[in-house]
Scaffold this active site. Structure first.
Site, mmCIF file in Angstrom:
data_model
loop_
_atom_site.group_PDB
_atom_site.id
_atom_site.type_symbol
_atom_site.label_atom_id
_atom_site.label_comp_id
_atom_site.label_asym_id
_atom_site.label_seq_id
_atom_site.Cartn_x
_atom_site.Cartn_y
_atom_site.Cartn_z
ATOM 1 N N HIS A 17 -9.056 -24.050 25.348
ATOM 2 C CA HIS A 17 -9.650 -22.741 25.053
ATOM 3 C C HIS A 17 -11.058 -22.679 25.635
ATOM 4 C CE1 HIS A 17 -12.076 -24.500 21.807
ATOM 5 N NE2 HIS A 17 -10.982 -24.998 21.266
ATOM 6 N N HIS A 20 -13.572 -25.508 25.271
ATOM 7 C CA HIS A 20 -13.444 -26.647 26.199
ATOM 8 C C HIS A 20 -14.022 -26.273 27.556
ATOM 9 C CE1 HIS A 20 -9.734 -27.369 23.585
ATOM 10 N NE2 HIS A 20 -10.595 -28.317 23.263
ATOM 11 N N CYS A 125 -11.330 -39.517 8.928
ATOM 12 C CA CYS A 125 -10.809 -38.172 9.211
ATOM 13 C C CYS A 125 -9.826 -38.267 10.361
ATOM 14 C CB CYS A 125 -11.925 -37.198 9.577
ATOM 15 S SG CYS A 125 -11.241 -35.631 10.178
ATOM 16 N N CYS A 128 -10.940 -35.907 13.416
ATOM 17 C CA CYS A 128 -12.039 -36.420 14.251
ATOM 18 C C CYS A 128 -11.688 -37.789 14.813
ATOM 19 C CB CYS A 128 -13.323 -36.650 13.464
ATOM 20 S SG CYS A 128 -14.042 -35.263 12.629
ATOM 21 N N CYS A 143 -13.756 -33.663 5.277
ATOM 22 C CA CYS A 143 -14.468 -33.806 6.548
ATOM 23 C C CYS A 143 -15.422 -32.627 6.705
ATOM 24 C CB CYS A 143 -13.465 -33.822 7.701
ATOM 25 S SG CYS A 143 -14.263 -33.621 9.305
ATOM 26 N N HIS A 146 -13.979 -30.545 9.874
ATOM 27 C CA HIS A 146 -12.659 -29.907 9.818
ATOM 28 C C HIS A 146 -12.252 -29.414 8.438
ATOM 29 C CE1 HIS A 146 -12.389 -32.339 13.554
ATOM 30 N NE2 HIS A 146 -11.751 -31.271 13.981
ATOM 31 N N LYS A 294 -16.654 -21.363 14.299
ATOM 32 C CA LYS A 294 -16.366 -22.147 15.499
ATOM 33 C C LYS A 294 -15.005 -21.774 16.079
ATOM 34 C CE LYS A 294 -15.496 -26.757 17.259
ATOM 35 N NZ LYS A 294 -14.804 -27.997 17.003
ATOM 36 N N LYS A 297 -8.921 -24.736 17.868
ATOM 37 C CA LYS A 297 -7.469 -24.585 17.805
ATOM 38 C C LYS A 297 -6.980 -24.685 16.369
ATOM 39 C CE LYS A 297 -7.545 -29.273 19.495
ATOM 40 N NZ LYS A 297 -7.779 -29.978 20.716
HETATM 41 N N1 MSP Z 1 -11.517 -36.291 22.887
HETATM 42 C C1 MSP Z 1 -12.784 -36.069 22.302
HETATM 43 C C2 MSP Z 1 -13.904 -36.363 23.275
HETATM 44 C C3 MSP Z 1 -13.897 -37.748 23.855
HETATM 45 S S1 MSP Z 1 -15.144 -37.978 25.029
HETATM 46 C C4 MSP Z 1 -15.152 -39.580 25.365
HETATM 47 C C5 MSP Z 1 -12.891 -34.607 21.854
HETATM 48 N N2 MSP Z 1 -12.034 -33.759 22.410
HETATM 49 S S2 MSP Z 1 -11.932 -32.208 22.054
HETATM 50 O O1 MSP Z 1 -10.905 -31.709 22.905
HETATM 51 O O2 MSP Z 1 -11.753 -32.009 20.651
HETATM 52 O O3 MSP Z 1 -13.303 -31.565 22.386
HETATM 53 C C6 MSP Z 1 -13.841 -31.661 23.680
HETATM 54 C C7 MSP Z 1 -15.174 -30.955 23.762
HETATM 55 O O4 MSP Z 1 -14.994 -29.574 23.554
HETATM 56 C C8 MSP Z 1 -16.178 -31.447 22.719
HETATM 57 O O5 MSP Z 1 -17.441 -31.644 23.345
HETATM 58 C C9 MSP Z 1 -16.300 -30.299 21.780
HETATM 59 O O6 MSP Z 1 -17.600 -30.187 21.264
HETATM 60 C C10 MSP Z 1 -16.016 -29.142 22.717
HETATM 61 N N3 MSP Z 1 -15.613 -27.967 21.973
HETATM 62 C C11 MSP Z 1 -14.465 -27.750 21.274
HETATM 63 N N4 MSP Z 1 -14.562 -26.538 20.677
HETATM 64 C C12 MSP Z 1 -15.766 -25.971 20.981
HETATM 65 C C13 MSP Z 1 -16.364 -24.739 20.765
HETATM 66 N N5 MSP Z 1 -15.825 -23.798 20.012
HETATM 67 N N6 MSP Z 1 -17.549 -24.494 21.378
HETATM 68 C C14 MSP Z 1 -18.121 -25.380 22.249
HETATM 69 N N7 MSP Z 1 -17.591 -26.562 22.476
HETATM 70 C C15 MSP Z 1 -16.502 -26.937 21.735
HETATM 71 O O7 MSP Z 1 -13.747 -34.310 21.050
#
Ligand code: MSP
Length: 516
Positions: A17, A20, A125, A128, A143, A146, A294, A297
């Site tokens: 989304h 990411h 968690c 996380c 958590c 979450h 936030k 997903k």
């Molecule tokens: N897999 C771990 C990261 C491992 S790095 C060695 C992870 N993955 S994640 O898919 O959940 O998130 C990836 C990134 O997307 C994180 O930096 C997270 O902060 C970011 N975001 C996920 N949702 C977000 C928003 N709504 N806004 C901004 N960034 C966000 O964490």
């Protein structure tokens, strides 16, 4: 010079989304800026494919974890080109080359004396994939990120002696006060360290989906260590036939605030334990919010990057996210907000400036840019801007850098209005036989119009070079129309561009797109 920049690697248990996409766009801006500066850039992104969340989703769907990751990783991979991300490699942690490198590095960490076997007892968690310390537990044992109930875990694990790195980490923060930006996040990480570090699990033995611990095959490495190590393992195989470790480590990491502890505490400690250098810098972004919460997903309120880009184009979405949400802070985003910025800033402020500047050169100078000096006042305001923007980007001041450029977009718009080239053009057309004709006035009008047109075209060209990291496609279209396609950052100085012929330029940000 080698320059490396990374995004977090994404969990593949659901579709990508805009949240990411945000870290990918920020990292892409840094990567493009460094390429323009002549650096040998390695920009890395990828997917984090091990651990419980993936294993659980796969189990619920009745497929193997490998089947699930093979199904979902391509969705993240596909996000890159759609966003115009210029990443040089896409790592998947299920790649056997990554797994072998993880085993090798963590074996070194063990041989260096930083690993022991022990009993883990505490709160965990599963979303996380994080063992929570007392200070990280919300009301009712949930958590704080979450909101889900934490699980009580008790298992025999291999441990990493994080506590042994307390002093070295404090020293790192003291020696390099801006190695984590913004300051608020640096202070948060430092406070966590000062609160006293406890050893953390290096392995899990109740999970099988992960990288096997080579000295104890009943265990897999705790997913965060496997994931963090992607940043160095990819250097070994991310560019064909080369090992980039010596030339491209350490890297700059772009992350979201929810994964601060892992990147600013666990990660430097692990690198120290492996006798590798700590990262150049960790840049921590806030969250994109939808209606104040936030985008996530698990909360089901995500904006689909593919839909937004289909309507407005990648440039507009990149620009919108980075302009709307000050990097480091949380900020709300919406399709209405995107439409507003598209119309007012991209179509009006920048697109229109480019259109009118080139149209006037066509109309008043038969398409040829006058080869004269640029306006000294405008030149003074642009002087050194390239260096300023680069410095800001290196310091993680992503939004400030864009605002510094946008100030000049507004300045050039004011310049056109004040200089009124259409009035100068009329003055040029005055009939020499008319009463009171003053040849000096005619010469002045011509010289003024030459200067104004040259300044406008140069200004627009410099803006295109500087804005390229944010607007990769439209700036290239614009520079091509100006017949000065060079993107080199050294050209971001007013007056250094060739004064040639300009070509046709269709609207860069057509208004009908926003109307749809
Ligand atoms: N897999 C771990 C990261 C491992 S790095 C060695 C992870 N993955 S994640 O898919 O959940 O998130 C990836 C990134 O997307 C994180 O930096 C997270 O902060 C970011 N975001 C996920 N949702 C977000 C928003 N709504 N806004 C901004 N960034 C966000 O964490």
């Amino acid at each position: 010079m080698g320059y490396s920049v990374t995004t977090p690697i994404f969990y593949v248990n659901a579709a990508p989304h805009l949240g990411h996409a945000y870290s990918t766009i920020v990292a892409d801006v840094l990567a493009r800026n460094h390429r323009q500066r002549g650096d040998d850039v390695f920009f890395l992104t990828g997917t984090d494919e091990h651990g419980e969340p993936v294993a659980n989703v796969a189990r619920d769907r009745g497929i193997t974890p490998q089947e699930l990751v093979d199904e979902n990783a391509p969705k993240f991979q596909a996000m890159g080109p759609v966003l115009e991300s210029s990443n040089d490699f896409f790592i998947r942690t299920s790649d056997p080359r990554h797994k072998a490198a993880v085993q090798e590095i963590l074996t070194t960490v063990k041989e260096n004396g930083w690993v022991y076997e022990g009993q883990y007892e505490g709160w965990y968690c599963p979303k996380c994939a994080d063992f929570k310390t007392e200070s990280e537990i919300a009301e009712g044992n949930t958590c704080p990120i979450h909101g889900v109930p934490l699980l009580r875990e008790s298992e025999t694990n291999w441990f990493f002696k994080l506590s042994a790195f307390q002093e070295r980490l404090e020293q790192l923060y003291a020696d390099r006060p801006d190695w984590v930006v913004p300051q608020s996040r640096r202070n948060e990480a430092l406070a966590f360290i000062k609160g006293g570090l406890q050893d953390v699990s290096l392995s899990r033995n109740q999970i099988t989906w992960g990288v096997e611990v080579p000295w104890d095959l009943d265990h897999v490495f705790y997913v965060w260590w496997d994931a963090l190590l992607n940043y160095v393992t990819a250097l070994r195989f991310g560019r064909d036939g080369e090992d980039l470790t010596a030339s491209h480590w350490p890297a700059t990491h772009v992350i979201g605030k929810d994964i601060l502890k892992f990147h600013t505490i666990y990660w430097p400690a692990l690198l120290m334990a492996a006798e590798l250098e700590v990262p150049t810098r960790v840049m921590v972004g806030g969250f994109l919010l939808v209606g104040g919460t936030k985008m996530s997903k698990s909360l089901g309120n995500v904006l689909d990057p593919f839909d937004a880009i289909e309507q407005y184009g990648a440039d507009a979405v990149r620009f919108y996210l980075l302009r709307e949400v000050a990097f480091g802070s949380d900020g709300s985003v919406s399709l209405e907000g995107l439409k507003l910025r598209y119309e007012s800033e991209l179509a009006n402020d920048f697109g229109n400036l480019a259109s009118r500047s080139t149209a006037m050169v066509r109309r008043y100078r038969d398409s040829v840019v006058p080869d004269v000096a640029v306006d000294p006042v405008v030149a003074a305001s642009f002087a050194g801007l390239g260096d300023t923007v680069s410095r800001m980007l290196d310091d993680g001041q992503i939004s400030q850098a864009l605002e510094a450029i946008w100030e000049r977009v507004r300045l050039l718009n004011r310049f056109v209005e004040e200089q009124a080239p259409w009035t100068l053009a009329k003055a040029e057309k005055v009939d020499p036989t008319s009463e009171g004709f003053d040849p000096d006035e005619l010469t002045r009008a011509t010289a003024d119009l030459d200067r104004v047109l040259r300044t406008l075209v140069e200004g627009v060209r410099v803006l295109a070079v500087l804005l390229h990291p944010w607007l990769p496609s439209s700036t290239v279209v614009l520079l091509d129309a100006l017949n000065v396609p060079d993107l080199a950052w050294s050209g971001a100085e007013l007056g250094t561009g060739a004064a040639g012929a300009v070509g046709d330029l269709a609207p860069l940000f057509p208004k009908d797109r926003a109307a749809a």
